[in-house]
Motif scaffolding. Sequence first.
Motif, PDB file in Angstrom:
ATOM      1  N   GLU A 158       0.817  -1.224   0.000  1.00 54.40           N
ATOM      2  CA  GLU A 158       0.000   0.000   0.000  1.00 54.40           C
ATOM      3  C   GLU A 158       0.846   1.268   0.000  1.00 54.40           C
ATOM      4  O   GLU A 158       0.462   2.286  -0.568  1.00 54.40           O
ATOM      5  N   GLY A 159       2.033   1.172   0.641  1.00 56.32           N
ATOM      6  CA  GLY A 159       2.915   2.333   0.737  1.00 56.32           C
ATOM      7  C   GLY A 159       3.388   2.867  -0.604  1.00 56.32           C
ATOM      8  O   GLY A 159       3.777   4.031  -0.721  1.00 56.32           O
ATOM      9  N   PHE A 160       3.364   1.999  -1.639  1.00 57.09           N
ATOM     10  CA  PHE A 160       3.816   2.417  -2.966  1.00 57.09           C
ATOM     11  C   PHE A 160       2.692   3.043  -3.786  1.00 57.09           C
ATOM     12  O   PHE A 160       2.944   3.600  -4.852  1.00 57.09           O
ATOM     13  N   TYR A 184      -0.445  10.606  -1.454  1.00 57.39           N
ATOM     14  CA  TYR A 184      -1.102  11.407  -0.430  1.00 57.39           C
ATOM     15  C   TYR A 184      -0.168  11.636   0.770  1.00 57.39           C
ATOM     16  O   TYR A 184      -0.359  12.548   1.552  1.00 57.39           O
ATOM     17  N   HIS A 185       0.876  10.776   0.873  1.00 59.74           N
ATOM     18  CA  HIS A 185       1.776  10.870   2.034  1.00 59.74           C
ATOM     19  C   HIS A 185       3.090  11.595   1.711  1.00 59.74           C
ATOM     20  O   HIS A 185       3.967  11.676   2.580  1.00 59.74           O
ATOM     21  N   ILE A 186       3.226  12.118   0.506  1.00 57.30           N
ATOM     22  CA  ILE A 186       4.538  12.632   0.077  1.00 57.30           C
ATOM     23  C   ILE A 186       5.044  13.761   0.992  1.00 57.30           C
ATOM     24  O   ILE A 186       6.178  13.730   1.475  1.00 57.30           O
ATOM     25  N   THR A 203       5.310  12.407   4.960  1.00 56.86           N
ATOM     26  CA  THR A 203       6.327  11.382   5.244  1.00 56.86           C
ATOM     27  C   THR A 203       7.696  11.753   4.685  1.00 56.86           C
ATOM     28  O   THR A 203       8.726  11.461   5.300  1.00 56.86           O
ATOM     29  N   HIS A 204       7.685  12.373   3.511  1.00 62.13           N
ATOM     30  CA  HIS A 204       8.952  12.589   2.793  1.00 62.13           C
ATOM     31  C   HIS A 204       9.297  14.075   2.699  1.00 62.13           C
ATOM     32  O   HIS A 204       9.745  14.557   1.648  1.00 62.13           O
ATOM     33  N   ALA A 205       9.096  14.804   3.815  1.00 62.20           N
ATOM     34  CA  ALA A 205       9.227  16.261   3.810  1.00 62.20           C
ATOM     35  C   ALA A 205      10.562  16.751   3.282  1.00 62.20           C
ATOM     36  O   ALA A 205      10.625  17.781   2.598  1.00 62.20           O
ATOM     37  N   GLU A 228      12.080   6.012   5.064  1.00 67.20           N
ATOM     38  CA  GLU A 228      10.914   6.680   5.664  1.00 67.20           C
ATOM     39  C   GLU A 228       9.655   5.836   5.477  1.00 67.20           C
ATOM     40  O   GLU A 228       8.822   5.706   6.387  1.00 67.20           O
ATOM     41  N   ASP A 229       9.500   5.252   4.286  1.00 70.43           N
ATOM     42  CA  ASP A 229       8.340   4.395   4.046  1.00 70.43           C
ATOM     43  C   ASP A 229       8.357   3.171   4.950  1.00 70.43           C
ATOM     44  O   ASP A 229       7.325   2.770   5.494  1.00 70.43           O
ATOM     45  N   ARG A 230       9.539   2.581   5.126  1.00 74.13           N
ATOM     46  CA  ARG A 230       9.644   1.384   5.973  1.00 74.13           C
ATOM     47  C   ARG A 230       9.237   1.710   7.407  1.00 74.13           C
ATOM     48  O   ARG A 230       8.572   0.931   8.082  1.00 74.13           O
TER      49      ARG A 230
HETATM   50 FE   LIG Z   1       6.570   6.827   0.281  1.00 76.30          FE
END
Ligand SMILES: [Fe+2]
Length: 375
Positions: free
Chosen positions: A207-209, A213-215, A218-220, A333-335
Motif C-alpha cells: 500500500e505504501g507504494f 497522499y503521504h509525500i 512522510t517525505h518532507a 521513511e516508508d519502511r
Molecule cells: Fe513513500
Amino acid sequence: MGAMTSLADDPTVVQRLLDHIDGGTTDVATTTWREPVENYRSEARFAAERDLVLRRYPIAFCPSAALPGPGSYLAREAAGVPLLAVRGSDGRVRTFRNACRHRGTQLASGAGCQKAFVCRYHGWTYGLEGNLRHVPHEHGFPGLDKSTRGLVPVETTESQGLVFVTQETPPVGEAQLDRLPPLIPPGFRLTSTTEGDLPVNWKIFAEGFLEGYHIRSTHAETFYPLQFDNLNVVEAFGRNNRITFPYRAIHKLRTVPSAERSADGKLTYVYHLFPNVMVATFPAKIVMVVLEPLSVDRTRLINYDLTDRDAHDVDAQAFLGRGSALVDLGAAEDREMVCAIQRSLGSGANEFFEFGLFEGAIGHFHRALHALLGA
Ligand SMILES: [Fe+2]
Ligand code: FES
C-alpha cells in the motif's frame, strides 16, 4: 475480468499532470475502500492469499536481465516455495521447483551461470532444461528411469522484460501477460540485488507504494522538495495499477510541443503488478521490488536495480549514485511508516482502514484480491 484497459501515453500523462498542477487537483477514485484490519492479521487469510493467489497467479519473479545468457540462473523463494529460474541453451527461461529429485536438497542458491546443476548432497546432476543427466553409482537405484526424475517445472512466461511464474494450476484469474505495457525495456541490465526482511504484513508494505497522499508528510525533506504533495495520475490496467509521481522539473515541459513531451527525468511511474511486485522508473534507472510474504507479519523485500547507462561512464555512475542515495532515504521513511502500522494492528484502535479517494489504487488492489479469494 474484461479486456486490459490500456495506459495513457507519456504526452497524455504529462498534460493530465500539468492540468492537476494548474488546478490544484489530483486523480480521485469514485469511492473509498474499507479494509478490515483482521485481513492483515489473520493466519487463515494469509494462508488463503498464499495458497489461492500467490501460488496460482502469474507472479513477476525477476527481471529477464537477471538471466542474461544460457546457463544464467536465479534462485529464490516465491510464496514460500524455493524456485530456480534458468535460461537454457535455447535462450528460453524455465523455472523449476528448487528441489533435488533424490532427497530434495536445493540445487542452487543466489544467482550465477553454470552449465549444469550438481546436487551438493550426493551429486545428482541436471541439465539446464531440468533433465536428470547423471546419478553417481547409479546401480544403487535399480530400475531408475532418469527421464521421469527431471526437475519439476513451473509454468514460466517472459513478457516486457520480466519473468513470470505460475506455481500451481489451474491458475486463478487471468493476468493477460501478452498485453502488459512496456516495463523493463531491452538495454537495461541488472546492477544489484538487495534483500531485507521487515516485520510487516506484505499488503501494508504494498500500500505504501500506491499513493502520493503521504509525500509531504512522510517525505518532507527527501521526495517532497523534488515532487508534489498529493498529485498523481492513477490508472488501472487489469488487476494492476500505475501511479504517476511527477517531479517539479515537469514544468520544463510546458514549452515543449505536446507530442514531444517525454516522461524521462520528469516523473516516476510505479507499476503495481498484482499482487506483490512493483516496477518503478527513475532517471536512468528502473527498480523492481518484490514483496515476498514470509508470514502474516513478516515480509522479505527484494530489490532488483537496473540501468541502461554504461558501467564505465563516470558521470552517469555519479548521477545514479546520487539518485539512489535519495531513493534509499525515502524508502527508509516508508519502511518506518509501514512498520508502525504493523505494530498497531493488534491494538484494537481500528476495525478497518479507510482508503480515501486519493488512495484509489489501494482500493483497486483489495477489490481484485477479494474477488480472487471469493472465486
Ligand atoms: Fe513513500
Ligand atoms: S539429495 Fe540431491 S543427490 Fe541426494
